[in-house]
Design a protein around this motif. Structure first.
Motif, PDB file in Angstrom:
ATOM      1  N   UNK A 266       0.885  -1.112  -0.183  1.00  0.00           N
ATOM      2  CA  UNK A 266      -0.047   0.031   0.120  1.00  0.00           C
ATOM      3  C   UNK A 266       1.177   1.272   0.097  1.00  0.00           C
ATOM      4  N   UNK A 267       2.059   1.069   0.760  1.00  0.00           N
ATOM      5  CA  UNK A 267       2.892   2.309   0.801  1.00  0.00           C
ATOM      6  C   UNK A 267       3.478   2.984  -0.737  1.00  0.00           C
ATOM      7  N   UNK A 268       3.369   1.921  -1.422  1.00  0.00           N
ATOM      8  CA  UNK A 268       3.862   2.127  -2.787  1.00  0.00           C
ATOM      9  C   UNK A 268       2.971   2.539  -3.903  1.00  0.00           C
ATOM     10  N   UNK A 269       1.604   2.182  -3.701  1.00  0.00           N
ATOM     11  CA  UNK A 269       0.562   2.473  -4.344  1.00  0.00           C
ATOM     12  C   UNK A 269       0.446   4.042  -4.742  1.00  0.00           C
ATOM     13  N   UNK A 270       0.093   4.225  -6.067  1.00  0.00           N
ATOM     14  CA  UNK A 270       0.173   5.714  -6.692  1.00  0.00           C
ATOM     15  C   UNK A 270      -1.089   6.332  -6.029  1.00  0.00           C
ATOM     16  N   UNK A 271      -2.189   5.591  -5.782  1.00  0.00           N
ATOM     17  CA  UNK A 271      -3.581   5.939  -5.372  1.00  0.00           C
ATOM     18  C   UNK A 271      -3.376   6.811  -3.987  1.00  0.00           C
ATOM     19  N   UNK A 272      -2.671   6.112  -3.187  1.00  0.00           N
ATOM     20  CA  UNK A 272      -2.365   6.709  -1.875  1.00  0.00           C
ATOM     21  C   UNK A 272      -0.802   7.339  -1.627  1.00  0.00           C
ATOM     22  N   UNK A 273      -0.192   7.791  -2.758  1.00  0.00           N
ATOM     23  CA  UNK A 273       1.147   8.460  -2.586  1.00  0.00           C
ATOM     24  C   UNK A 273       1.248   9.575  -1.848  1.00  0.00           C
ATOM     25  N   UNK A 274       2.061   9.636  -1.016  1.00  0.00           N
ATOM     26  CA  UNK A 274       2.246  10.867  -0.258  1.00  0.00           C
ATOM     27  C   UNK A 274       1.271  11.121   0.929  1.00  0.00           C
ATOM     28  N   UNK A 275       0.248   9.807   1.145  1.00  0.00           N
ATOM     29  CA  UNK A 275      -0.600  10.068   2.204  1.00  0.00           C
ATOM     30  C   UNK A 275       0.009   9.211   3.149  1.00  0.00           C
ATOM     31  N   UNK A 276       0.052   9.618   4.693  1.00  0.00           N
ATOM     32  CA  UNK A 276       0.705   9.006   5.824  1.00  0.00           C
ATOM     33  C   UNK A 276       0.021   7.718   6.062  1.00  0.00           C
ATOM     34  N   UNK A 277       0.535   6.572   6.277  1.00  0.00           N
ATOM     35  CA  UNK A 277       0.076   5.647   6.674  1.00  0.00           C
ATOM     36  C   UNK A 277       0.523   4.959   8.063  1.00  0.00           C
ATOM     37  N   UNK A 278      -0.331   4.575   9.056  1.00  0.00           N
ATOM     38  CA  UNK A 278      -0.216   3.994  10.289  1.00  0.00           C
ATOM     39  C   UNK A 278      -0.798   2.602  10.541  1.00  0.00           C
ATOM     40  N   UNK A 279       0.115   1.628  10.953  1.00  0.00           N
ATOM     41  CA  UNK A 279      -0.154   0.366  11.248  1.00  0.00           C
ATOM     42  C   UNK A 279      -0.237   0.055  12.578  1.00  0.00           C
ATOM     43  N   UNK A 280      -1.425  -0.365  13.214  1.00  0.00           N
ATOM     44  CA  UNK A 280      -1.516  -0.574  14.713  1.00  0.00           C
ATOM     45  C   UNK A 280      -1.834  -1.938  14.908  1.00  0.00           C
ATOM     46  N   UNK A 281      -0.849  -2.793  15.691  1.00  0.00           N
ATOM     47  CA  UNK A 281      -1.179  -4.178  15.938  1.00  0.00           C
ATOM     48  C   UNK A 281      -1.428  -4.108  17.520  1.00  0.00           C
ATOM     49  N   UNK A 282      -2.661  -4.548  17.713  1.00  0.00           N
ATOM     50  CA  UNK A 282      -3.305  -4.453  19.234  1.00  0.00           C
ATOM     51  C   UNK A 282      -3.297  -5.968  19.792  1.00  0.00           C
ATOM     52  N   UNK A 283      -2.678  -6.417  20.841  1.00  0.00           N
ATOM     53  CA  UNK A 283      -2.663  -7.633  21.239  1.00  0.00           C
ATOM     54  C   UNK A 283      -1.386  -8.016  22.038  1.00  0.00           C
ATOM     55  N   UNK A 284      -1.675  -8.891  22.970  1.00  0.00           N
ATOM     56  CA  UNK A 284      -0.616  -9.204  23.803  1.00  0.00           C
ATOM     57  C   UNK A 284       0.365 -10.503  23.356  1.00  0.00           C
ATOM     58  N   UNK A 285       1.332 -10.600  23.840  1.00  0.00           N
ATOM     59  CA  UNK A 285       2.479 -11.638  23.490  1.00  0.00           C
ATOM     60  C   UNK A 285       3.054 -12.197  24.901  1.00  0.00           C
ATOM     61  N   UNK A 286       2.310 -13.127  25.580  1.00  0.00           N
ATOM     62  CA  UNK A 286       2.943 -13.491  27.069  1.00  0.00           C
ATOM     63  C   UNK A 286       3.261 -15.282  27.073  1.00  0.00           C
ATOM     64  N   UNK A 287       3.285 -15.834  25.917  1.00  0.00           N
ATOM     65  CA  UNK A 287       3.771 -17.061  26.274  1.00  0.00           C
ATOM     66  C   UNK A 287       4.549 -17.339  25.029  1.00  0.00           C
ATOM     67  N   UNK A 288       5.353 -18.467  25.162  1.00  0.00           N
ATOM     68  CA  UNK A 288       6.400 -18.805  24.176  1.00  0.00           C
ATOM     69  C   UNK A 288       6.145 -18.598  22.673  1.00  0.00           C
ATOM     70  N   UNK A 289       4.861 -19.158  22.360  1.00  0.00           N
ATOM     71  CA  UNK A 289       4.548 -19.290  21.054  1.00  0.00           C
ATOM     72  C   UNK A 289       4.292 -17.879  20.572  1.00  0.00           C
TER      73      UNK A 289
END
Length: 466
Positions: A266-289
């Motif tokens: 998406x960062x490379x797409x012409x339709x969204x060129x120049x528009x800032x992108x933010x990816x939010x990953x919500x979720x815990x990681x508290x075991x080995x896997x």
């Protein structure tokens, strides 16, 4: 849901099935994930939310709802009273400490014995038991062998899907798959949360068995539309950013890699060129896997040059989760399989369009072109195109937001779900008293289907019944 102060255990008169003022007691069992805790380890949080919400809604409809779980801390109270007719009861089964769910089966005989003792001591009789997840299903089958209960079961996830194509399956895999087949055949009714889950049960688990489709719900008091600009201000997000959100634990089956690679495109797409992108990953990681998967995703983010636009948010409570849904332009659910798709519904309730995998219950939750878009799982190009399409068309995205919220309000409130479950429970209890059949034939509980369940569950694999 906040934890309410515990009350001491007390004896109660035996409940009876009647229309009078005395309430019928029913038991819900969720062994591996304590519903009374505000937060629990990142294991099966969807099932915990389901049991919490449906229990309170059923209590409001006139039931005495007792939820049984395994005690994981000796300092925790044995009983937590959530409301006058809804409580959680913690039974001692094995060490009073956290044990990963894949290592809990050996403690299930102790859980059954503790359940029996509680009934005797507290004076309660539970003619109907609704079990959740396969470990509780094992418990329910044992209880059904010993007494004339009506057994209802909800899977929440399926081994036949989870382990498909997995090179190295855990030691418990064969036991789990066999228990899930036994449960489908031996329970009085299976509650599937979508038509797609019902179809998967028939195709991958077993043909016999009574399956009724009753979807899960969403807490509309928590998840609802609010001001997006206010939500972004509270989270420190720019009003001009294109915010893409993922909510869920770090697990390869959740498809986070697909989302990250799609965002790189998406960062490379012409339709969204120049528009800032933010990816939010919500979720815990508290075991080995989950820690290993989060580390892998972090490495991939760095490799694709997305460090500056990606935020690993961590665990977020339900009091703040609606802010993230509302602030997002699109919520992405790229899972390889979801039996229901609670995250998709929560996002839609907040008026956020969803791009999801075209699998399982997600096909039931998301209406393509009306509340979001569906894409083949692991299709990086497809997800990139679908996300970009929503981000680049403000007018259409506004329409999606309005229709998404309306769909959840009309179809997925917990009160509506509880009303359907309540009707099912009453029909099952009436059948147990009169011998009448439900409108959908009930599966017979054959001795052959149950007799092979071992007393020592880890000594040998269970026998297939499909």
């Amino acid at each position: 849901m906040s934890q309410t102060p515990p009350v001491s255990q007390s004896r109660h008169p035996r409940a009876t099935f009647s229309a009078g003022p005395q309430r019928q007691a029913i038991a819900l069992i969720l062994v591996h994930n304590d519903p009374a805790l505000e937060f629990q380890r990142e294991e099966a949080s969807g099932s915990r939310v389901y049991v919490n919400q449906i229990s309170e809604a059923l209590a409001k409809l006139g039931w005495q709802v007792d939820v049984f779980t395994r005690k994981t801390n000796p300092d925790d109270p044995t009983i937590v009273q959530h409301s006058p007719h809804h409580r959680t009861i913690r039974l001692v089964a094995g060490p009073q400490e956290f044990i990963p769910r894949d290592r809990l089966l050996e403690h299930m005989p102790a859980f059954v014995e503790a359940f029996r003792k509680f009934q005797t001591k507290d004076g309660f009789h539970y003619p109907l038991v609704h079990t959740h997840y396969w470990l509780a299903g094992w418990v329910g089958l044992q209880l059904k062998q010993e007494s004339n209960i009506q057994l209802v079961h909800t899977y929440h996830s399926l081994a036949a899907v989870k382990y498909a194509g997995m090179a190295q399956k855990p030691l418990v895999a064969d036991h789990r798959m066999a228990v899930e087949r036994h449960t489908l055949v031996g329970a009085n009714c299976i509650v599937a949360t979508s038509p797609q889950e019902q179809e998967t049960l028939r195709e991958l688990v077993a043909t016999p068995g009574n399956v009724q489709v009753i979807p899960g719900g969403t807490d509309l008091d928590v998840f609802h539309q609010m001001s997006r600009s206010d939500a972004r201000a509270q989270l420190g997000l720019s009003p001009s950013e294109n915010v893409v959100l993922h909510v869920g634990r770090f697990d390869p089956r959740k498809g986070i890699e697909t989302l990250v690679r799609a965002c790189a495109q998406i960062k490379q797409m012409d339709t969204l060129a120049g528009e800032p992108l933010r990816l939010l990953l919500v979720g815990a990681a508290d075991d080995a896997e989950s820690l290993a998967e989060r580390d892998r995703i972090q490495s991939l983010v760095a490799e694709l040059g997305l460090n500056a636009v990606t935020e690993f948010v961590g665990q977020v409570g339900h009091d703040r989760l609606p802010l993230y849904y509302t602030a997002a332009d699109v919520c992405v659910v790229p899972s390889q399989f979801e039996p229901f798709g609670l995250v998709a519904l929560e996002a839609m309730a907040c008026g956020t369009p969803v791009v999801a995998s075209d699998v399982g219950g997600l096909k039931f939750a998301v209406v393509p072109e009306e509340t979001g878009l569906l894409v083949a799982p692991q299709d990086v190009d497809g997800f990139a195109g679908a996300i970009a399409r929503i981000l680049s068309d403000d007018l259409w995205a506004h329409r999606l937001r309005r229709q998404a919220s309306l769909r959840v309000q009309q179809n997925f409130s917990w009160s509506a779900v509880a009303a359907r479950l309540s009707d099912l429970y009453r029909r099952l209890l009436a059948q147990s008293l009169t011998g009448d059949l439900l409108s959908v034939p009930m599966a017979p509980t054959t001795a052959a289907a149950l007799s092979s369940l071992p007393a020592e569950p880890l000594e040998q694999p269970l026998v297939n019944v499909s």
